[in-house]
Motif scaffolding. Sequence first.
Motif, short mmCIF file in Angstrom:
data_model
loop_
_atom_site.label_atom_id
_atom_site.label_comp_id
_atom_site.label_asym_id
_atom_site.label_seq_id
_atom_site.Cartn_x
_atom_site.Cartn_y
_atom_site.Cartn_z
N LYS A 79 0.82 -1.21 0.00
CA LYS A 79 0.00 0.00 0.00
C LYS A 79 0.86 1.26 0.00
CE LYS A 79 -4.00 -2.00 2.36
NZ LYS A 79 -4.89 -1.93 3.54
N GLN A 80 2.10 1.15 0.48
CA GLN A 80 2.97 2.32 0.57
C GLN A 80 3.79 2.54 -0.69
OE1 GLN A 80 4.92 0.90 4.15
NE2 GLN A 80 3.88 2.44 5.39
N LEU A 81 3.66 1.64 -1.66
CA LEU A 81 4.44 1.77 -2.89
C LEU A 81 3.86 2.88 -3.75
CD1 LEU A 81 6.71 0.64 -4.70
CD2 LEU A 81 5.03 -0.92 -5.68
N ARG A 82 4.66 3.90 -4.05
CA ARG A 82 4.24 5.01 -4.90
C ARG A 82 4.97 4.90 -6.23
NH1 ARG A 82 1.10 4.73 -1.59
NH2 ARG A 82 0.38 6.24 -0.06
N TRP A 83 4.19 4.88 -7.30
CA TRP A 83 4.78 4.58 -8.61
C TRP A 83 5.83 5.59 -9.02
CZ3 TRP A 83 4.36 -0.13 -9.68
CH2 TRP A 83 3.19 -0.85 -9.46
N LYS A 84 5.58 6.88 -8.78
CA LYS A 84 6.55 7.88 -9.24
C LYS A 84 7.89 7.72 -8.54
CE LYS A 84 4.83 11.51 -6.10
NZ LYS A 84 4.32 12.90 -6.05
N TYR A 85 7.87 7.36 -7.25
CA TYR A 85 9.12 7.11 -6.53
C TYR A 85 9.76 5.81 -7.01
CZ TYR A 85 7.28 10.74 -3.45
OH TYR A 85 6.77 11.91 -2.95
N PHE A 86 8.92 4.85 -7.34
CA PHE A 86 9.45 3.57 -7.82
C PHE A 86 10.16 3.76 -9.16
CE2 PHE A 86 8.85 -0.72 -9.73
CZ PHE A 86 9.54 -1.43 -8.78
N TYR A 87 9.55 4.53 -10.07
CA TYR A 87 10.20 4.79 -11.35
C TYR A 87 11.51 5.56 -11.16
CZ TYR A 87 5.61 3.59 -13.27
OH TYR A 87 4.45 2.96 -13.59
N ALA A 88 11.50 6.51 -10.24
CA ALA A 88 12.72 7.28 -9.97
C ALA A 88 13.81 6.36 -9.43
CB ALA A 88 12.42 8.39 -8.96
N PHE A 89 13.43 5.42 -8.57
CA PHE A 89 14.40 4.45 -8.06
C PHE A 89 15.00 3.63 -9.20
CE2 PHE A 89 14.80 -0.08 -7.14
CZ PHE A 89 15.95 -0.06 -6.35
N LEU A 90 14.17 3.19 -10.14
CA LEU A 90 14.67 2.38 -11.25
C LEU A 90 15.69 3.16 -12.07
CD1 LEU A 90 11.34 0.72 -12.46
CD2 LEU A 90 13.09 -0.25 -10.98
N LEU A 91 15.39 4.42 -12.35
CA LEU A 91 16.32 5.24 -13.13
C LEU A 91 17.63 5.47 -12.36
CD1 LEU A 91 13.79 7.83 -14.61
CD2 LEU A 91 14.88 5.92 -15.81
N LEU A 92 17.53 5.74 -11.07
CA LEU A 92 18.74 5.93 -10.27
C LEU A 92 19.57 4.64 -10.20
CD1 LEU A 92 17.40 8.07 -7.29
CD2 LEU A 92 18.98 8.80 -9.09
N PHE A 93 18.89 3.52 -10.13
CA PHE A 93 19.58 2.25 -10.09
C PHE A 93 20.35 2.01 -11.40
CE2 PHE A 93 19.77 -2.35 -10.75
CZ PHE A 93 20.35 -2.76 -9.56
N ASP A 94 19.70 2.28 -12.53
CA ASP A 94 20.38 2.14 -13.83
C ASP A 94 21.56 3.09 -13.93
OD1 ASP A 94 18.63 0.21 -14.55
OD2 ASP A 94 17.49 1.40 -15.98
N LEU A 95 21.36 4.32 -13.45
CA LEU A 95 22.44 5.31 -13.49
C LEU A 95 23.63 4.85 -12.66
CD1 LEU A 95 23.55 8.08 -14.28
CD2 LEU A 95 22.34 9.05 -12.31
N SER A 96 23.35 4.25 -11.49
CA SER A 96 24.44 3.78 -10.65
C SER A 96 25.22 2.65 -11.33
CB SER A 96 23.90 3.32 -9.29
OG SER A 96 23.07 2.19 -9.44
#
Length: 370
Positions: A79-96
């Motif tokens: 219930k606490q999963l927010r899509w916009k933060y999840f997408y941002a995490f994915l992009l940051l992960f790829d960048l790392s």
Amino acid sequence: MKSRVPSFEIQLIKEMRLYLLKSVGWVMKMSLFLLSVIIIHSFFLPGGISILLRAFPWFIPLLIIIIMRFQLIKKTSFKQLRWKYFYAFLLLFDLSWLLVFWGLRDGMNDSLVAIEAMLDILILTWAIALFPNRNAMIAATVPLMLSVCAIRLNAFPQSPLFPVTKLICFVAIVSTGQKIMESWFIKAVSRDVEKKKLVLQFRRLALVDGLTQLSNRRQFDTILEQEIRAAERNHNPLSLIMMDIDFFKRFNDSAGHSAGDECLVAVAQVLTETVKRPRDVVSRYGGEEFVIVLPSTDLQGAARVAEATRSALMSRAIPHPASDVSPCVTMSQGVCQWQSGMSSEALIIAADELLYRAKQAGRDQFKVNG
């Protein structure tokens, strides 16, 4: 019976978020494994130790993200999963990850094939992990696909056809696979929802009286045991009302069994409209007998409920063609309060005895203990 199965859309979102949270943890573990393979591979290259020392600062963002995500997964519910933060995490992960390869750029020409292989594995890992959500999968895989293409073009600018073709094929394969796997996921959730609905329906059939739609005898027995345990634990009062329709056999003999069924349904409606508290339970005990369980209710409160049901039934004025008491349907009631140490059987017997006294006293009334 207030439990219900969530709608298909709600269940689909719930299952998708739960799957994504678990899959992200799996991808983090795979990332640690791939990073270990890269470090071992680079170590055995000429000058590998110096390359790793220079590249190590570029590894830190990836390690931080992996550690942070492991901690967040433990504390995050779907219930606490927010899509916009999840997408941002994915992009940051790829960048790392791209920073890791940037840090290894000194040895890139010697390990280009290995780096491409690692990125391809990472792409496929993300594609499998995120297949229920197309946007998340695109956010995670497309930057890596473009990076693979850019790395190959940078190393071999004279041969652009292969990396571009590979990029197009990768996008097509991942996109097509996502559609197929998403349809399987949706079908699986749909079957699960249907199964839960069937289970709930069978449970309802087992615990609800088919004619009056009240709780049946089995459900009543279970609820009464639960309420007695709660009364023992919390030291709260508990009362029981046993009731019987007066001269119901005569009603059936005079008006017919079909009219008798209609009478039972009408009486059940009167009782459910009168007894409105959420924890109060109205059950069909058997035949023309009904019973009301009144948690957190003393004898005085139960007597008020008995009088209210008597008045409501009188106002309903259901015609009775063969009653010695009234031209309308009436009920006799036994009102009993549970005492500490009393079993459910003893409470039912006490209420039934009071019901018998009400009948002996002329019917259309209630008797209370004490």
